[in-house]
Design a protein around this motif. Structure first.
Motif, PDB file in Angstrom:
ATOM      1  N   PHE A  83       0.842  -1.200   0.000  1.00  0.00           N
ATOM      2  CA  PHE A  83       0.000   0.000   0.000  1.00  0.00           C
ATOM      3  C   PHE A  83       0.880   1.254   0.000  1.00  0.00           C
ATOM      4  O   PHE A  83       0.673   2.169  -0.792  1.00  0.00           O
ATOM      5  CB  PHE A  83      -0.920  -0.009   1.220  1.00  0.00           C
ATOM      6  CG  PHE A  83      -1.862   1.145   1.272  1.00  0.00           C
ATOM      7  CD1 PHE A  83      -3.056   1.106   0.572  1.00  0.00           C
ATOM      8  CD2 PHE A  83      -1.560   2.275   2.008  1.00  0.00           C
ATOM      9  CE1 PHE A  83      -3.938   2.181   0.609  1.00  0.00           C
ATOM     10  CE2 PHE A  83      -2.428   3.350   2.049  1.00  0.00           C
ATOM     11  CZ  PHE A  83      -3.623   3.298   1.345  1.00  0.00           C
ATOM     12  N   TRP A  88      -0.960  -0.187  -5.293  1.00  0.00           N
ATOM     13  CA  TRP A  88      -2.415  -0.056  -5.422  1.00  0.00           C
ATOM     14  C   TRP A  88      -2.838   1.382  -5.136  1.00  0.00           C
ATOM     15  O   TRP A  88      -3.515   2.009  -5.934  1.00  0.00           O
ATOM     16  CB  TRP A  88      -3.125  -1.019  -4.478  1.00  0.00           C
ATOM     17  CG  TRP A  88      -4.619  -0.914  -4.547  1.00  0.00           C
ATOM     18  CD1 TRP A  88      -5.439  -0.327  -3.619  1.00  0.00           C
ATOM     19  CD2 TRP A  88      -5.480  -1.358  -5.596  1.00  0.00           C
ATOM     20  NE1 TRP A  88      -6.751  -0.401  -4.024  1.00  0.00           N
ATOM     21  CE2 TRP A  88      -6.798  -1.036  -5.239  1.00  0.00           C
ATOM     22  CE3 TRP A  88      -5.264  -2.008  -6.812  1.00  0.00           C
ATOM     23  CZ2 TRP A  88      -7.891  -1.333  -6.044  1.00  0.00           C
ATOM     24  CZ3 TRP A  88      -6.352  -2.313  -7.602  1.00  0.00           C
ATOM     25  CH2 TRP A  88      -7.641  -1.970  -7.219  1.00  0.00           C
ATOM     26  N   SER A  89      -2.426   1.896  -4.011  1.00  0.00           N
ATOM     27  CA  SER A  89      -2.886   3.232  -3.604  1.00  0.00           C
ATOM     28  C   SER A  89      -2.420   4.318  -4.555  1.00  0.00           C
ATOM     29  O   SER A  89      -3.075   5.353  -4.679  1.00  0.00           O
ATOM     30  CB  SER A  89      -2.404   3.538  -2.180  1.00  0.00           C
ATOM     31  OG  SER A  89      -0.985   3.514  -2.132  1.00  0.00           O
ATOM     32  N   ARG A  96      -7.245   1.410 -11.210  1.00  0.00           N
ATOM     33  CA  ARG A  96      -7.831   0.528 -10.186  1.00  0.00           C
ATOM     34  C   ARG A  96      -9.093  -0.124 -10.731  1.00  0.00           C
ATOM     35  O   ARG A  96      -9.347  -1.305 -10.495  1.00  0.00           O
ATOM     36  CB  ARG A  96      -8.132   1.303  -8.905  1.00  0.00           C
ATOM     37  CG  ARG A  96      -6.892   1.621  -8.099  1.00  0.00           C
ATOM     38  CD  ARG A  96      -7.209   2.004  -6.673  1.00  0.00           C
ATOM     39  NE  ARG A  96      -7.985   3.210  -6.532  1.00  0.00           N
ATOM     40  CZ  ARG A  96      -7.497   4.421  -6.356  1.00  0.00           C
ATOM     41  NH1 ARG A  96      -6.192   4.603  -6.309  1.00  0.00           N
ATOM     42  NH2 ARG A  96      -8.287   5.458  -6.220  1.00  0.00           N
ATOM     43  N   ALA A 147     -15.115   3.706  -8.645  1.00  0.00           N
ATOM     44  CA  ALA A 147     -13.740   4.220  -8.698  1.00  0.00           C
ATOM     45  C   ALA A 147     -13.564   5.184  -9.866  1.00  0.00           C
ATOM     46  O   ALA A 147     -12.862   6.188  -9.749  1.00  0.00           O
ATOM     47  CB  ALA A 147     -12.751   3.066  -8.814  1.00  0.00           C
ATOM     48  N   PRO A 170      -7.936   5.015  -1.245  1.00  0.00           N
ATOM     49  CA  PRO A 170      -7.753   3.773  -0.489  1.00  0.00           C
ATOM     50  C   PRO A 170      -7.271   4.104   0.920  1.00  0.00           C
ATOM     51  O   PRO A 170      -6.428   4.979   1.114  1.00  0.00           O
ATOM     52  CB  PRO A 170      -6.679   3.032  -1.272  1.00  0.00           C
ATOM     53  CG  PRO A 170      -6.650   3.653  -2.616  1.00  0.00           C
ATOM     54  CD  PRO A 170      -7.093   5.071  -2.429  1.00  0.00           C
TER      55      PRO A 170
END
Length: 186
Positions: A83, A88-89, A96, A147, A170
């Motif tokens: 993260f 991902w973040s 995403r 998203a 996130p």
């Protein structure tokens, strides 16, 4: 199809045994042992193993690694690092969404196998599991749409000096304990 596919349960012990055998025979092979998946890789060995047995006839379905507090700590630490490093973040909302949509498609492609595997380990009928698991891709598609939209309704402030808006980001990592009767649905 077997009675497990056409209804929610066999009508006799003989039908029951036949349906269980047909379902077990139709499954793609499961691995004999599953470890923990941490940081993109399966971690095997060094864990107490739990037997997963069919509630129908107590046959061994597979074995899985039992997670202890230390295992959860390792997994959460690895997830927190992923993260923090932005894998991902740091992705843009559209990126995403693409990951979620691809995951939804992969799940859709495997619904039949997943329903049979879940039925075998939980004792729930295949038809019911198929219907419930079909919701998983829908949920992922829904969150992919959210998203991308990034819209929120926020009442305006009463004066023109302030701007009020919603920013969805996130938040981080969580560890879950899932129930035996719905492990994929959580």
């Amino acid at each position: 199809g077997s009675r497990l596919e056409s209804g929610c349960g066999p009508r006799s012990v003989a039908d029951s045994r036949l349906a269980a055998k047909q379902t077990a025979d139709s499954l793609l092979p499961m691995k004999p042992t599953y470890g923990h998946y941490i940081d993109g890789a399966e971690v095997v060995g060094g864990h107490e193993m739990l037997e997963v047995r069919s509630p129908f006839d107590q046959s061994l379905v597979t074995t899985v690694a039992a997670a202890k507090a230390a295992d959860v700590d390792v997994a959460v630490t690895a997830a927190a690092a992923a993260f923090a490093d932005g894998r991902w973040s740091g992705l843009q909302p559209r990126q995403r969404a693409r990951v979620l949509l691809k995951t939804a498609q992969l799940l859709t492609d495997e619904i039949g196998w997943l329903a049979e595997a879940e039925s075998r380990q939980t004792g729930r009928c295949v038809r019911e599991m198929r219907a419930q698991l079909a919701r998983l891709p829908e949920w992922l598609e829904h969150f992919a749409a959210l998203a991308q939209g990034m819209e929120g309704q926020v009442p305006p402030f009463s004066d023109a000096k302030h701007l009020n808006y919603v920013r969805r980001v996130p938040l981080g990592v969580c560890a879950l304990i899932t129930p035996w009767n719905h492990p994929l649905l959580i």
